[in-house]
Design an enzyme around this catalytic site. Sequence first.
Site, PDB file in Angstrom:
ATOM      1  N   ALA A 261       0.988  -1.192   0.036  1.00  0.00           N
ATOM      2  CA  ALA A 261      -0.192   0.042  -0.012  1.00  0.00           C
ATOM      3  C   ALA A 261       0.911   1.200  -0.032  1.00  0.00           C
ATOM      4  O   ALA A 261       2.120   1.211   0.269  1.00  0.00           O
ATOM      5  CB  ALA A 261      -0.848  -0.075   1.197  1.00  0.00           C
TER       6      ALA A 261
ATOM      7  N   HIS B   2      -1.667   1.185   9.237  1.00  0.00           N
ATOM      8  CA  HIS B   2      -0.326   1.716   8.971  1.00  0.00           C
ATOM      9  C   HIS B   2      -0.447   2.848   8.072  1.00  0.00           C
ATOM     10  O   HIS B   2       0.152   4.025   8.325  1.00  0.00           O
ATOM     11  CB  HIS B   2       0.566   0.546   8.346  1.00  0.00           C
ATOM     12  CG  HIS B   2       1.607   0.872   7.563  1.00  0.00           C
ATOM     13  ND1 HIS B   2       2.799   0.599   8.225  1.00  0.00           N
ATOM     14  CD2 HIS B   2       2.164   1.908   6.693  1.00  0.00           C
ATOM     15  CE1 HIS B   2       3.907   1.080   7.766  1.00  0.00           C
ATOM     16  NE2 HIS B   2       3.570   1.742   6.692  1.00  0.00           N
ATOM     17  N   GLU B   3      -1.262   2.816   7.132  1.00  0.00           N
ATOM     18  CA  GLU B   3      -1.445   4.142   6.074  1.00  0.00           C
ATOM     19  C   GLU B   3      -2.146   5.325   6.935  1.00  0.00           C
ATOM     20  O   GLU B   3      -1.662   6.472   6.257  1.00  0.00           O
ATOM     21  CB  GLU B   3      -2.193   3.498   4.635  1.00  0.00           C
ATOM     22  CG  GLU B   3      -1.357   2.269   3.942  1.00  0.00           C
ATOM     23  CD  GLU B   3      -0.053   2.645   3.892  1.00  0.00           C
ATOM     24  OE1 GLU B   3       0.435   3.536   3.596  1.00  0.00           O
ATOM     25  OE2 GLU B   3       0.761   1.306   3.888  1.00  0.00           O
TER      26      GLU B   3
END
Length: 962
Positions: A356, A391-392
């Site tokens: 990602a 995470h993103e």
Amino acid sequence: MGAKGFFISKAVGVVGIVLGAGAVATIIALSVVYSQEKAKTDAPVAPTDGTGTTLPTVPTPAPSNEPWDKYRLPESLVPETYTVTLHPRLIPDPITKLYIFTGTSHVVFKCVKETQLILIHSNKLNYTKALNGFLATLTTEGGGAPAPAIKSSGLVEKTQYLVLQLSDSLVKDQKYKLSTTFTGELADDLGGFYRSEYLENGVKKIVATTQMQPTDARKAFPCFDEPAMKAIFHITLVHAHGTRALSNGMETGELIRTTDQTIDGMSVQVTTFEPTKKMSTYLLAFIVSDFGFIQTTLEGVLIRIFARKAAIDANQGEYALSVTGPILKFFENYYNATYPLPKSDQIALPDFNAGAMENWGLITYRETALLYDAKYSSNSNKERIASIISHELAHMAFVKKSYHYMALCVGFASYVEYLGADHAEPSWGVKDLTVLSDIHRVFAVDALASSHPLSSKAEDIQRPEQISELFDAISYSKVQSTLTKINNKVSLCILQTYLNKFAYGNTVYTDLWDHLQMAVDESGKPLPGRVHDIMNTWVLQMGFPVITIDTATGLVTQKHFLLDPESNVEASPYNYEWIVPITWMKTNINQPSIWLTKKSDTRVEMKVISGQWVLANLDTVGYYRVNYDMANWESLLNALTSNHQDIPKINRAQLIDDAFNLARAKEISTILALRTTQYLTKETEYMPWESALDNLDFFYLMFDRSEVLGPMQAYLLKQVTPLFDHFRILTVDWTIIPPGHMDQYNQVNAIGKACSTGLPQCQTLVQGWFTSWMDNPAVNPIEPNLRSTVYCSAIAAGGAKEWDFAWDQFLKASIATEAEKLRAALACTKEPWLLNRYLEYTLNPSLIRKQDATSTIVYIASNVVGQPLAWDFIRDRWSYIFNQYGGGSFSFSNLINGVTERFSSKFELQQLEQFKKDNEAVGFGSGTLAVEQAIERTKANMMWISENKQQVLKWFVDNTLP
């Protein structure tokens, strides 16, 4: 036997902040040099006009003397705004058959130092000459004297520059606008502005999409493509009717419009987006597709999930949509900062090289990282989606608090992703899993002499492929692993103050040290040194320590842990000493925590009576391994055998991992390490089992081609059979799913290892399931959690019939996670001809997508039958693989490591060294360091086998006897 853990005291609590909040800076340090180092020069290359024709207007520079021969931009110009219009064609050109895009760019920059030279990054773009006869035009912005005339223009392919020489100097503090018109290829190379392809109802569809990190924005438009060169971006996309354009900003609103125009005789849509926040080029994204989407709104923030229409219609985006809002709110609360953007778009792409990418306002994902279908996806698929979204969004939640350095964002997000995922799914216990997924992962790399510090040498990080090489386990996992839990108000306050001060700006890790030092000074609780001194021992030298505890004398010492203790390592500015806080678990140790500052200077009063034990690194919060005197090891082994639950499951996992790695480093005997697995007949928890199986995988790599394999298989069959029976009973003969998240993981371990070691009941079970599916392909009876291991076991036991069925199901799979399970399982066959056929498929993007090619080769290499085939394959085709699949690809280090990890003979070492020599001209890109590590690892494996084979063989035989 009862046990009590002594955690760090309040006096040392500030260290939790230093090693917790402070370790944020270890991430900064990874890329500090990336923005601060001086440029390295190479042999000059004369600029061309973009068609390969050398331009005589640019003089041939003296060797290593001209700015355009350096890989780093000079500091004379600073961009402020870009206005970029791009028109991707989603049908190929009728003459060239290429997919192309055209574009115009106007970049406004400020001159901060007088210069007669403009350097701006450009890669694989062809320019239309302006009326002045050059590749760009230059005008003054905001008043002032007219801009100097352009004297010459050209492109330097090697260092990826558009070079403009001027007739006079730019004026300091004056703003200028540089305008260009260009054409690029919308290639399938997964970098820059590229195309992704998929079939929908038998019709090929094209997506124009982006991946700019780390250095590919320059493939989409000319730009100052370094993280420090932040600017505001105004993006406009021209696209066909029936498609939708997306970018970082909103595409609707008062100032935004979508209009119809006619270009080249075709009616098209023109979508203009709101300007971005001030940001780096690598965070840009723009996409044109006919995807579907679902949406919701959370406190004024629009949240949308985009994917192929078939995936959206099948509700595969619903889970991602359901967790995005809660995770986003968690980070807002965690950082005490409101999400600064009006929207959070997330899009699943059929072709995407990374997992990602955190583009601000438009996060891009592989389909397996965003799409979930309960009928096909396992709980590990679900956890991956929650963790990657977290995470993103960790980047997005503090978008206005940009750290500037790419690896800082990556590393910090690798830590807090577990906090966000844990908030969204509190019953999973994902924070505990960091021990397996991060600490153990990075230990394996950081214990090599070819490891590197978090802060790299200036001269080592210049070219794009070197920057890509930084994105390894050290950057992703070491930072996370050095953190203690940032979960108290003081540490959060420090982070929030630090982040607010440097909002939208650039910072270096010493800025955070200063903030932490102020907190320490205000607390009145002194540390064993300044924050700078403590943290620099972790940032500026590679590796980590092994702490040795002698319970008889109370002596606690440290030394640099190396898998090969005789290997040569570079000198360290801190003599490989770390300042380490030690936590304990034992009621008869009077000190709750200690500081270890030198290699041998600390004694702890211990009153350990016979049979009792001491355990250090409670809950594995510290980034170090622990060794003990033999008497304490015996007491710990007895504790595991008699009542293993006296030791926390995280520490049971760590004891096993420490023991096996200490044995490889010759700190303890290999037999002692193997003895930590004897109690596993009583163990039902996932973490200790996973740790044991991970470490025993090394034994398989070393011995699965030797006479040790049979006795080793027999021993592990004996150990795993009780676990298999445990889950058979727990699931009522495999008819229900275990209730716990980690129990579901361990059920997979039980079936996978029982089948691979030859348990008849297991093999009958999985082959029966797979045969039932083959008999009725429309109904898959295999529970999603078990599919990966069942597919692999059945294909390994079968032949061409099973393989061909699985391949057919792979081609038909419309669910990315199901296709991924089948793709991995196809590598499990024991038939060499099928594996060779599969290897050939990896070079055909219509069969195996480019994003999956290198990982498929690694899957095949993990099979003992497939490893030599994969090695021959990449040696024979290295030049093609390297050029087609990207020397800067993050996956190249995984490819090198995966194909060579079994190497353990002199012949294989010679082959590896010859491979390095033969391909020096081609290069290894982001796999360059991996080649060196493979050579080092092979030498260590050779030595380990010579020293351990016979005693290991005898031990497995002795411990399999009735």
